[in-house]
Motif scaffolding. Structure first.
Motif, PDB file in Angstrom:
ATOM      1  N   UNK A 108      43.739  27.265  35.113  1.00 39.23           N
ATOM      2  CA  UNK A 108      43.923  27.137  36.524  1.00 39.23           C
ATOM      3  C   UNK A 108      44.639  28.052  36.847  1.00 39.23           C
ATOM      4  N   UNK A 109      44.232  28.563  38.120  1.00 39.59           N
ATOM      5  CA  UNK A 109      45.032  29.514  39.072  1.00 39.59           C
ATOM      6  C   UNK A 109      44.881  29.178  40.350  1.00 39.59           C
ATOM      7  N   UNK A 110      45.497  30.082  41.674  1.00 46.64           N
ATOM      8  CA  UNK A 110      45.464  29.659  42.787  1.00 46.64           C
ATOM      9  C   UNK A 110      44.225  30.621  43.375  1.00 46.64           C
ATOM     10  N   UNK A 111      43.834  29.915  44.317  1.00 42.45           N
ATOM     11  CA  UNK A 111      42.457  30.972  45.105  1.00 42.45           C
ATOM     12  C   UNK A 111      42.743  32.249  45.203  1.00 42.45           C
ATOM     13  N   UNK A 112      44.116  32.656  45.689  1.00 47.25           N
ATOM     14  CA  UNK A 112      44.157  33.950  46.407  1.00 47.25           C
ATOM     15  C   UNK A 112      44.252  34.925  44.973  1.00 47.25           C
ATOM     16  N   UNK A 113      45.044  34.133  43.924  1.00 50.67           N
ATOM     17  CA  UNK A 113      45.200  34.918  42.459  1.00 50.67           C
ATOM     18  C   UNK A 113      43.712  35.198  41.902  1.00 50.67           C
ATOM     19  N   UNK A 114      42.904  34.153  41.815  1.00 56.08           N
ATOM     20  CA  UNK A 114      41.539  34.334  41.326  1.00 56.08           C
ATOM     21  C   UNK A 114      40.715  35.699  42.122  1.00 56.08           C
ATOM     22  N   UNK A 115      40.798  35.578  43.621  1.00 55.36           N
ATOM     23  CA  UNK A 115      40.255  36.567  44.104  1.00 55.36           C
ATOM     24  C   UNK A 115      40.657  37.900  43.758  1.00 55.36           C
ATOM     25  N   UNK A 116      41.983  37.920  43.707  1.00 52.71           N
ATOM     26  CA  UNK A 116      42.514  39.340  43.306  1.00 52.71           C
ATOM     27  C   UNK A 116      42.104  39.678  41.878  1.00 52.71           C
ATOM     28  N   UNK A 117      42.245  38.888  41.194  1.00 49.28           N
ATOM     29  CA  UNK A 117      41.945  39.220  39.758  1.00 49.28           C
ATOM     30  C   UNK A 117      40.520  39.688  39.653  1.00 49.28           C
ATOM     31  N   UNK A 118      39.574  38.942  40.048  1.00 46.30           N
ATOM     32  CA  UNK A 118      38.264  39.271  39.947  1.00 46.30           C
ATOM     33  C   UNK A 118      37.717  40.402  40.710  1.00 46.30           C
TER      34      UNK A 118
END
Ligand code: NAD
Length: 288
Positions: free
Chosen positions: A177-187
């Motif tokens: 589970x992670x936040x939307x913003x963190x997901x988009x930065x990591x990916x």
């Protein structure tokens, strides 16, 4: 609703990811029935012939009216129009989820269609895939031992989240589970930038006068590095158009570092080259 109580799971977009998901759910008995819809009739018909889905629905309203869990597995840019089209048949007890590669844009799509993020929508992204596309490439083991990221919001219904998480675990995935913003930065860093570099490199070399000669002598390293440049252009166009800020941030950092390497080569600065390569090798060895 418990995982075993999913009566009818519907998949919109019967391509690589949607087809693989439908096949995995069917094979593992995670839903009593699996139905699908694809805007290309040929893909939908093939999915039925291959046994990837039990049935295909003639349109999105019919599909939604029959399902209790709906998975959107279309390109990121197609999510809003699909939601708009099925909206007349959507109920508050439906569970909606997706597999799109950019979560911020999917959240925007839901808000644009419903005016706010619905509690019964659980956004997700399997970190598994390939350069192949279409239902022909569907593989029920695709998500096994791979991570799936879910990005619940404060408004997300915990029961809906539990059902979606259980489905992914049932398919063999590890759920994070992670936040939307963190997901988009990591990916942006781990997936979007490498794909961009692969597309760019192959395009540059393909445009060279002696491209046949170059590709003829391309060996294992080149093949490994550029495999992802064979990925679907529509899907990847949508990724860069919708994860613009996070991609530009990591692209700018990469661009600056690449310039340093270019200067080091031009200046015959072996020490800088050795420093970068040594650090990169240590980092690469560390994460494998
Ligand atoms: P794909 O091209 O194999 O399949 C997409 C399918 O959606 C196609 O069959 C297409 O006809 C259908 N489609 C497109 N627009 C539609 C619409 N408006 N209504 C109904 N069907 C429609 O692509 P894919 O690789 O399965 O990607 C699907 C989603 O999964 C994308 O959002 C992508 O970001 C995400 N994803 C892809 C990968 C990967 O490695 N390919 C990995 C993780 C997530």
């Amino acid at each position: 609703m418990l995982q075993s109580q999913v009566k009818c799971l519907a998949v919109v977009g019967l391509g690589l990811i949607g087809g693989s998901l439908a096949k995995a759910v069917k094979e593992r008995g995670l839903a009593e029935k699996v139905i699908g819809y694809d805007r290309r009739d040929t893909e939908a018909a093939l999915a039925v012939r291959m046994g990837v889905v039990d049935e295909s629905a003639p349109d999105l309203v019919t599909l939604a009216s029959r399902a209790d869990v709906i998975v959107l597995a279309v390109p990121v840019g197609a999510v809003a129009p699909v939601l708009e089209e099925m909206k007349p048949a959507l109920r508050s007890d439906h569970i909606l989820t997706d597999v799109g590669s950019v979560k911020g844009e999917i959240e925007k799509a839901f808000v644009s269609v419903f005016g706010e993020m619905p509690a019964n929508a659980v956004l997700g992204h399997p970190i598994a895939g390939s350069e192949k596309s279409g239902v022909q490439a569907a593989n029920s083991a695709l998500f096994e031992n791979h991570k799936t990221i879910l990005t619940p919001l404060p408004v997300t219904d915990s029961q809906a989240l539990g059902v979606v998480a259980a489905l992914w675990r049932g398919m063999g995935a590890e759920v994070l589970f992670m936040s939307v913003a963190h997901h988009d930065e990591v990916l942006a860093a781990t997936s979007h930038l490498p794909h961009l570099i692969a597309f760019s490199l192959v395009d540059t070399l393909a445009g060279a006068d002696d491209n046949k000669e170059i590709f003829r002598y391309a060996a294992g390293g080149f093949r490994d590095f550029t495999r992802i440049a064979a990925s679907d252009p529509v899907m990847w166009r949508d990724v860069y158009l919708t994860n613009r800020d996070a991609v530009l941030k990591v692209l700018n950092a990469f661009d600056a570092d690449l310039k340093k390497l270019r200067n080091a080569i031009a200046d015959g600065d072996g020490q800088t080259l050795l420093g970068v390569f040594t650090r990169a090798r240590a980092a690469r060895e560390h994460f494998t």
